[in-house]
Structures are given as C-alpha cells and as structure tokens.
Design a protein around this motif. Structure first.
Motif, short mmCIF file in Angstrom:
data_model
loop_
_atom_site.label_atom_id
_atom_site.label_comp_id
_atom_site.label_asym_id
_atom_site.label_seq_id
_atom_site.Cartn_x
_atom_site.Cartn_y
_atom_site.Cartn_z
N ARG A 8 33.46 48.86 29.61
CA ARG A 8 33.73 49.66 31.14
C ARG A 8 34.20 48.42 32.03
O ARG A 8 33.80 47.29 31.88
CB ARG A 8 32.45 50.24 31.54
CG ARG A 8 32.72 51.22 32.62
CD ARG A 8 33.13 52.77 32.20
NE ARG A 8 32.24 53.21 31.71
CZ ARG A 8 32.62 54.03 30.25
NH1 ARG A 8 33.87 54.15 29.59
NH2 ARG A 8 31.85 54.72 29.70
N PHE A 20 34.16 48.69 36.03
CA PHE A 20 33.93 49.32 37.35
C PHE A 20 34.64 48.48 38.31
O PHE A 20 34.65 47.47 38.63
CB PHE A 20 32.24 49.36 37.66
CG PHE A 20 31.68 49.76 36.55
CD1 PHE A 20 31.41 51.38 36.58
CD2 PHE A 20 30.85 49.44 35.58
CE1 PHE A 20 30.65 52.20 36.09
CE2 PHE A 20 30.00 50.30 34.55
CZ PHE A 20 30.11 51.57 34.93
N TYR A 23 34.64 48.78 42.73
CA TYR A 23 33.75 49.47 43.75
C TYR A 23 34.62 48.98 45.13
O TYR A 23 35.13 47.86 45.42
CB TYR A 23 32.35 48.49 43.91
CG TYR A 23 31.75 48.94 42.69
CD1 TYR A 23 30.84 49.71 42.55
CD2 TYR A 23 31.76 47.92 41.63
CE1 TYR A 23 29.91 50.05 41.27
CE2 TYR A 23 31.28 48.20 40.40
CZ TYR A 23 30.24 49.04 40.28
OH TYR A 23 29.49 49.22 39.12
N THR A 65 37.01 52.52 36.15
CA THR A 65 35.95 53.32 36.63
C THR A 65 35.75 53.16 37.78
O THR A 65 35.30 52.11 38.43
CB THR A 65 34.68 53.37 35.84
OG1 THR A 65 34.94 53.46 34.34
CG2 THR A 65 33.59 54.43 36.39
N VAL A 77 34.27 53.64 41.85
CA VAL A 77 33.08 53.77 42.48
C VAL A 77 33.53 53.66 44.00
O VAL A 77 33.70 52.83 44.27
CB VAL A 77 31.77 52.93 42.10
CG1 VAL A 77 30.67 53.49 42.71
CG2 VAL A 77 31.73 52.82 40.46
N ASP A 81 24.54 50.38 38.64
CA ASP A 81 25.51 50.38 37.52
C ASP A 81 25.30 49.34 36.67
O ASP A 81 24.98 49.41 35.40
CB ASP A 81 26.94 50.38 37.91
CG ASP A 81 27.26 51.78 38.42
OD1 ASP A 81 26.60 52.88 38.18
OD2 ASP A 81 28.50 51.77 39.25
#
Length: 201
Positions: free
Chosen positions: A46, A48, A50, A75, A77, A104
């Motif tokens: 993954r 992520f 942010y 992904t 956020v 996370d």
C-alpha cells in the motif's frame, strides 16, 4: 536502498512535509516514478498519501494532485483544514494528519515487513519505536541537505534506515515547474500543489 526483494512494503507519505522537503532541495516529486521505484524494491502492499484540503474554496490548489494520486495507485487520506486567524489578523489554515498516519501504520504493522515514512517530523519517533517492537523495519525519507535540515534528529536516530531525499532525486524527481493553466493529462506536473494553502502542516 535497504530492502529485500521478498519484503512486504508500505509507504506512508506526509504530503505537505514531503513537498516542503523536495522544494527545499529544488525539485518536485514525480509520484508515478516514486511508486515504481518502491514497487521494484519488494512487494508494495500500500502507498498512503496524507493531506488536508481547504474545502470551502471554489478551487483547491492540491485537488488535481489528489485526484491523480487517487486514480494511480495511491490510497488517499484527507480531511478538511481548520481555518483560524493569527495574531497579525491573517487568515491561516491548519490540517495536521499525524493521527491518521499513526493509526494506519499501527493497523497495517501485522501485514508488512518494512514501513517507509516520508516525513521528518520528530513527533513520529514514538510511532516508529512502537512499529519496530512489532518486528517491522522502518525507513524514514527526508533530508539533512536542506537549510535547515528537514528531519528531526530523534526521528533519524530511531529509524532503522535514513534515506536522503536528495539522493533519490534522479530516480523520483522532476525539475521544479511553473504553474500552468493546461489540462492535467497523464501527470499533473506543471503546478504548485500547495501554492495557495498558506499553512498546511
């Protein structure tokens, strides 16, 4: 880079922190190349990203980047920024994503072998220590080659590995570009995603 080919890897990117570090070094991040680079190092579970968004503006300066990342393997956020007025009467925005990132990383710790944190924020030292106790190796990507350095010394000491962002420039960088009104096609390279967000940290 300090990776094994069979490792399960996850990336945790503090968007505004990485952006500031790259800009301090004089280049922009090419997020397509960044994803490919780490996918080539092991099994990328993954990635992520942010960031806080200024929701009440008609046009958010980082929305094109957020949308592109969302469609291209990251992904996302996000959360709305909070607006406040500083002591000089200027409108400022605050959007701290530390809690979201920490949750996370802790939740994913049992499913990965190596966490890569893109941030120099010393507040993450305790998080890194906790993840390490669960058997996960942690690399931190930031820079000591900017003035001043963008990474807190305590975070650098805690990490298993420190990856100097400047050393990654040829693999994941692109020249700092001027803002353009063109449509964002394959990659939103020619704009400054945090230009109008005065203080997103």
């Amino acid at each position: 880079m300090p990776f094994y080919s069979e490792e399960r890897i996850a990336l945790f990117i503090d968007g505004s922190n990485l952006y500031a570090a790259a800009r301090a070094l004089g280049f922009d991040i090419d997020y397509k190349r960044l994803l490919s680079e780490f996918a080539s190092q092991g099994r990328l579970v993954r990635a992520f990203y942010y960031t806080a968004l200024i929701e009440d503006q008609e046009y958010s300066p980082i929305r094109p980047l957020v949308d592109w990342l969302d469609y291209n393997g990251y992904t996302m956020v996000t959360k709305p920024t909070k607006e406040f007025t500083d002591s000089a009467g200027r409108r400022k925005y605050k959007g701290n994503m530390d809690i979201e990132l920490a949750i996370d990383m802790m939740e994913l710790a049992g499913h990965i072998d190596h966490a890569v944190l893109f941030s120099g924020d010393g507040d993450f030292r305790r998080l890194v220590e906790s993840i390490q106790r669960q058997g996960v190796r942690v690399s931190v990507v930031s820079t000591v080659k900017s003035q001043p350095p963008m990474i807190a010394d305590e975070l650098r000491r805690q990490a298993d590995f420190f990856i100097e962002l400047k050393d990654m420039e040829k693999k994941v960088g692109r020249a700092v570009s001027q803002k353009s009104d063109r449509e964002f096609e394959d990659y939103p390279g020619e704009f400054d995603p945090y230009e109008d967000a005065e203080e997103i940290a």
